[in-house]
Design a protein around this motif. Structure first.
Motif, PDB file in Angstrom:
ATOM      1  N   SER A  46       0.840  -1.195   0.000  1.00 55.05           N
ATOM      2  CA  SER A  46       0.000   0.000   0.000  1.00 55.05           C
ATOM      3  C   SER A  46       0.879   1.250   0.000  1.00 55.05           C
ATOM      4  N   PRO A  47       0.734   2.114  -0.982  1.00 55.85           N
ATOM      5  CA  PRO A  47      -0.145   1.983  -2.137  1.00 55.85           C
ATOM      6  C   PRO A  47       0.454   1.012  -3.152  1.00 55.85           C
ATOM      7  N   ASP A  48      -0.357   0.531  -4.031  1.00 56.05           N
ATOM      8  CA  ASP A  48       0.076  -0.368  -5.094  1.00 56.05           C
ATOM      9  C   ASP A  48      -0.472   0.157  -6.411  1.00 56.05           C
ATOM     10  N   PRO A  49       0.367   0.705  -7.277  1.00 60.62           N
ATOM     11  CA  PRO A  49       1.825   0.677  -7.226  1.00 60.62           C
ATOM     12  C   PRO A  49       2.382   1.668  -6.207  1.00 60.62           C
ATOM     13  N   VAL A  50       3.632   1.408  -5.814  1.00 60.91           N
ATOM     14  CA  VAL A  50       4.343   2.258  -4.872  1.00 60.91           C
ATOM     15  C   VAL A  50       4.668   3.583  -5.563  1.00 60.91           C
ATOM     16  N   PHE A 115      14.060  10.440  -5.650  1.00 60.73           N
ATOM     17  CA  PHE A 115      14.846  10.125  -6.850  1.00 60.73           C
ATOM     18  C   PHE A 115      14.810   8.646  -7.221  1.00 60.73           C
ATOM     19  N   THR A 116      14.011   7.840  -6.515  1.00 67.23           N
ATOM     20  CA  THR A 116      13.884   6.420  -6.826  1.00 67.23           C
ATOM     21  C   THR A 116      13.346   6.260  -8.247  1.00 67.23           C
ATOM     22  N   PRO A 117      14.057   5.527  -9.102  1.00 68.01           N
ATOM     23  CA  PRO A 117      13.575   5.372 -10.481  1.00 68.01           C
ATOM     24  C   PRO A 117      12.283   4.572 -10.545  1.00 68.01           C
ATOM     25  N   PRO A 118      11.332   4.994 -11.361  1.00 65.40           N
ATOM     26  CA  PRO A 118      10.120   4.196 -11.545  1.00 65.40           C
ATOM     27  C   PRO A 118      10.451   2.939 -12.346  1.00 65.40           C
ATOM     28  N   GLY A 119       9.666   1.892 -12.137  1.00 64.66           N
ATOM     29  CA  GLY A 119       9.861   0.665 -12.897  1.00 64.66           C
ATOM     30  C   GLY A 119       9.542  -0.566 -12.084  1.00 64.66           C
ATOM     31  N   SER A 120      10.036  -1.714 -12.575  1.00 61.84           N
ATOM     32  CA  SER A 120       9.774  -3.014 -11.964  1.00 61.84           C
ATOM     33  C   SER A 120      10.865  -3.382 -10.973  1.00 61.84           C
ATOM     34  N   TYR A 121      10.444  -3.781  -9.786  1.00 61.33           N
ATOM     35  CA  TYR A 121      11.364  -4.182  -8.726  1.00 61.33           C
ATOM     36  C   TYR A 121      11.001  -5.579  -8.254  1.00 61.33           C
ATOM     37  N   THR A 122      12.010  -6.284  -7.723  1.00 59.77           N
ATOM     38  CA  THR A 122      11.803  -7.582  -7.092  1.00 59.77           C
ATOM     39  C   THR A 122      12.339  -7.502  -5.677  1.00 59.77           C
ATOM     40  N   PHE A 142       7.055  -5.797  -7.478  1.00 62.32           N
ATOM     41  CA  PHE A 142       6.219  -4.622  -7.272  1.00 62.32           C
ATOM     42  C   PHE A 142       6.674  -3.522  -8.215  1.00 62.32           C
ATOM     43  N   GLN A 143       5.825  -2.536  -8.395  1.00 66.42           N
ATOM     44  CA  GLN A 143       6.091  -1.417  -9.300  1.00 66.42           C
ATOM     45  C   GLN A 143       6.249  -0.136  -8.499  1.00 66.42           C
ATOM     46  N   ILE A 144       7.143   0.734  -8.964  1.00 63.31           N
ATOM     47  CA  ILE A 144       7.260   2.087  -8.427  1.00 63.31           C
ATOM     48  C   ILE A 144       6.930   3.038  -9.570  1.00 63.31           C
ATOM     49  N   VAL A 145       6.079   4.024  -9.282  1.00 60.01           N
ATOM     50  CA  VAL A 145       5.647   5.003 -10.288  1.00 60.01           C
ATOM     51  C   VAL A 145       6.004   6.416  -9.828  1.00 60.01           C
TER      52      VAL A 145
END
Length: 153
Positions: A46-50, A115-122, A142-145
Motif C-alpha cells: 500500500s499503495p500499489d503501485p508504490v 529520486f527512486t527510479p520508476p519501474g519493476s522491482y523484485t 512490485f512497481q514504483i511510479v
C-alpha cells in the motif's frame, strides 16, 4: 460535502472495490525448497503501485509451525534484475514478539526517496530465527511510479 469532496469519495470507494477484486501480490518461495517452518499466505502493498518519494507499507501475512522469539529479516531489492538495496531488520520491530505458533503479520513501512527510479522491482525476504535457522524465504515483484495520479492534499 461539496462536489469535489463527493468526487474524491466516489473515487476512493471505486478504488477500494477495485483493489478487492485484484489478486494479492504473487508470492513465490525462493528456490525449489518451500518446506519452511513459516508459510506466507499473502503480501499486501500500500499503495500499489508504490509512489516514489512517498511511504510504502508492505504487510506480509504468515503462519508459523513453531513459536518465534527473535531473529531478523534480510531484505534484498533488485531493479530490473540489478541489486540496488539490502537491509536487515529485527523481526520483533516488525511484528509483536514472541510470535506464538499460528498466524501473524509482519508490517514494514519504507520511505522511498524522491529520486527512486520508476519501474519493476523484485523484493527477496529471508526470515532467519534467533539461532540462524532459515524460517522462510520469499520473492515478489512490485512497481514504483512517479505519482499516484490523485492530487495530494
Amino acid at each position: 460535502m461539496d462536489l469535489n469532496q463527493f468526487k474524491i469519495a466516489c473515487c476512493l470507494i471505486f478504488a477500494a472495490l477495485l483493489a478487492q477484486s485484484i489478486d494479492a501480490t504473487n508470492v513465490k518461495y525462493c528456490g525449489k525448497e518451500s518446506n519452511y517452518p513459516v508459510k506466507v499466505s499473502t503480501v499486501d502493498i500500500s499503495p500499489d503501485p508504490v509512489v516514489r518519494g512517498k511511504p510504502a507499507t508492505f504487510s506480509i501475512a504468515a503462519s508459523s509451525e513453531q513459536p518465534i522469539s527473535g531473529g531478523h529479516l534480510i531484505i534484498d531489492v533488485a531493479f530490473f534484475g540489478f541489486h540496488v538495496h539490502t537491509e536487515k531488520k529485527d523481526i520483533c520491530l516488525e511484528t509483536t514478539c514472541p510470535v506464538e505458533g499460528g498466524d501473524f503479520v509482519i508490517a514494514h513501512t519504507q520511505d522511498l526517496p524522491a529520486f527512486t527510479p520508476p519501474g519493476s522491482y523484485t523484493l527477496k525476504m529471508k526470515m532467519v530465527g534467533e539461532h540462524g535457522e532459515q524460517l522462510t524465504c520469499i520473492t515478489f515483484n512490485f512497481q514504483i511510479v512517479f505519482s499516484s495520479g490523485v492530487a495530494d492534499s
